[in-house]
Write an enzyme that holds these catalytic residues in place. Structure first.
Site, short mmCIF file in Angstrom:
data_model
loop_
_atom_site.label_atom_id
_atom_site.label_comp_id
_atom_site.label_asym_id
_atom_site.label_seq_id
_atom_site.Cartn_x
_atom_site.Cartn_y
_atom_site.Cartn_z
NE ARG A 11 -38.54 36.28 4.99
CZ ARG A 11 -38.71 36.05 3.68
NH1 ARG A 11 -37.70 35.67 2.91
NH2 ARG A 11 -39.90 36.17 3.15
N GLY A 12 -39.86 32.29 5.65
CA GLY A 12 -40.77 31.91 4.57
C GLY A 12 -41.38 30.55 4.85
CB ALA A 13 -44.89 29.42 4.93
NE ARG A 17 -40.97 33.93 12.32
CZ ARG A 17 -41.13 34.72 11.25
NH1 ARG A 17 -40.53 34.44 10.12
NH2 ARG A 17 -41.91 35.79 11.32
CG ASP A 76 -46.04 33.16 6.88
OD1 ASP A 76 -44.92 32.73 7.17
OD2 ASP A 76 -46.23 34.13 6.13
CG ASN A 98 -48.56 36.83 3.36
OD1 ASN A 98 -47.75 35.90 3.39
ND2 ASN A 98 -48.39 37.88 2.58
#
Length: 381
Positions: free
Chosen positions: A64-66, A98, A253, A263
């Site tokens: 996860r995490g942009a 996502r 994001d 975000n």
């Protein structure tokens, strides 16, 4: 540990975490992830042998995490090419895993373009796969370099806004090594302040409902010997009222063309609190998170996640599987419906600055953001 005390500038242990890596065992190439669903209880690697496994890992937040999603997406296309899967089909599935995180699509398209270009050259599938992997590795390295530059720009901004050091920074969700090819985005700025002896306290929101702050940011802060304190999300207001917050640092994001910042849900209320209490609210993200094709905040698609993430408390050792019950402890009556957006959107007028690897945008306007993106493209070219 709810409250970690450390001497500024001293690291307790290495920050090297194998968050994502490409491996080539005898049975064929694989993408290996640090399974973030299992943190902080245990560090367990998740091995993806095909694109569908990576899609599931993305949807269930194992990765996860942009910025890291962009890297993972690129490696996913490379995995499809190396394993002989339909690359375009894999790219479509990965990019849609996502919807809010713009970096995911950017990474997928970059690797897919490398594959198509190489294949159009001589039609050699093996060389096309090698070119795709090279594109993914290049993106991985570029993100690490961008992370270091964001940290420098962000620390300089903090020192400008808050002369004298002793910064007390509030952060939300997780934006460190676990979301990046380097040391992260917003967390990397706080880490730079810590190493420079200018971070007095890192306030860590738990970040409901999946506790990415408690499980992941606190985990990273402890690993780096940072002075941090964990708080529930709804305690932030009292912290501001007590005058204990000097700045808010969050990741992003997706950033719309007008400077609206999407975000992790809970960021927008912090921006409102920060404005009322005259505290800088700073978003830190690579230029690839800026999406010129999304004109404003209302145009950002906000991912809606399964209700069981709210109605159950998920143990770190229990992986969440799609929309099915996660096997956690029920905290609401059976059948309770839940509103569970993964993100919220902060309008540009509440954002003091956007920090990127190419510099800082402040005040945040569409023209200033467009000019920074244009400079970035010229440097890339």
């Amino acid at each position: 540990m709810a409250d970690q005390y450390a001497r500024p500038g001293e690291d307790n242990q290495s920050t090297e975490i194998p968050v994502i890596r490409w491996d080539e065992p005898p049975e064929g190439p694989v993408l290996v992830l640090l399974d973030q669903r299992r943190l902080p209880a245990e560090e367990v690697e998740l091995v993806c042998t095909d694109p569908s496994a990576l899609v599931d890992a993305i949807r269930t937040l194992a990765v996860r995490g942009a910025p890291l999603l962009g890297i993972a997406g690129a490696y996913g296309v490379a995995l499809a090419a190396a394993r002989g899967f339909d690359v375009d089909e894999a790219a479509t599935a990965l990019a849609g895993a996502r919807p809010t995180a713009v970096n995911l699509g950017v990474g997928v398209r970059r690797a897919q373009s490398a594959y198509r270009t190489a294949l159009a050259g001589d039609g050699d599938l093996r060389r096309a796969a090698e070119a795709t992997l090279a594109a993914a590795r290049a993106l991985h390295q570029e993100d690490a370099e961008a992370s270091a530059r964001m940290a420098r720009h962000g620390l300089a901004l903090l020192d400008e806004l808050l002369p004298g050091g002793g910064h007390r920074v509030l952060t939300h969700c997780n934006s460190g090594t676990l979301v990046s090819g380097g040391e992260g985005t917003a967390f990397a700025v706080a880490l730079a302040a810590h190493r420079a002896g200018r971070l007095r306290r890192l306030w860590v929101d738990e970040t409901r409902p999946l506790l990415q702050g408690a499980r992941l940011t606190a985990y990273e802060a402890a690993r780096n010997g940072m002075a941090y304190t964990l708080l529930t999300d709804n305690a932030a207001g009292s912290l501001f009222a007590a005058g204990e917050v000097d700045a808010v640092l969050v990741g992003a994001d997706r950033i719309a063309a007008d400077g609206s910042v999407a975000n992790k849900v809970g960021s927008y209320p912090l921006a409102v609190l920060a404005r009322y209490h005259h505290v800088p609210f700073i978003a830190v993200a690579p230029v690839t998170t800026v999406d010129p094709g999304t004109p404003d905040g209302a145009s950002i698609e906000v991912e809606q996640r399964p209700g069981h993430e709210v109605t159950e408390v998920i143990a770190p050792r229990v992986p969440v599987a799609g929309a099915e019950a996660g096997g956690g402890i029920p905290v609401a009556p059976l059948g309770t419906q839940a509103y569970n957006p993964a993100f919220d959107v902060t309008p540009p007028e509440l954002v003091t600055a956007i920090v990127t690897e190419e510099g800082v945008v402040s005040p945040v306007t569409a023209d200033a953001l467009a000019a920074l993106c244009d400079r970035s493209r010229q440097v890339t070219i």
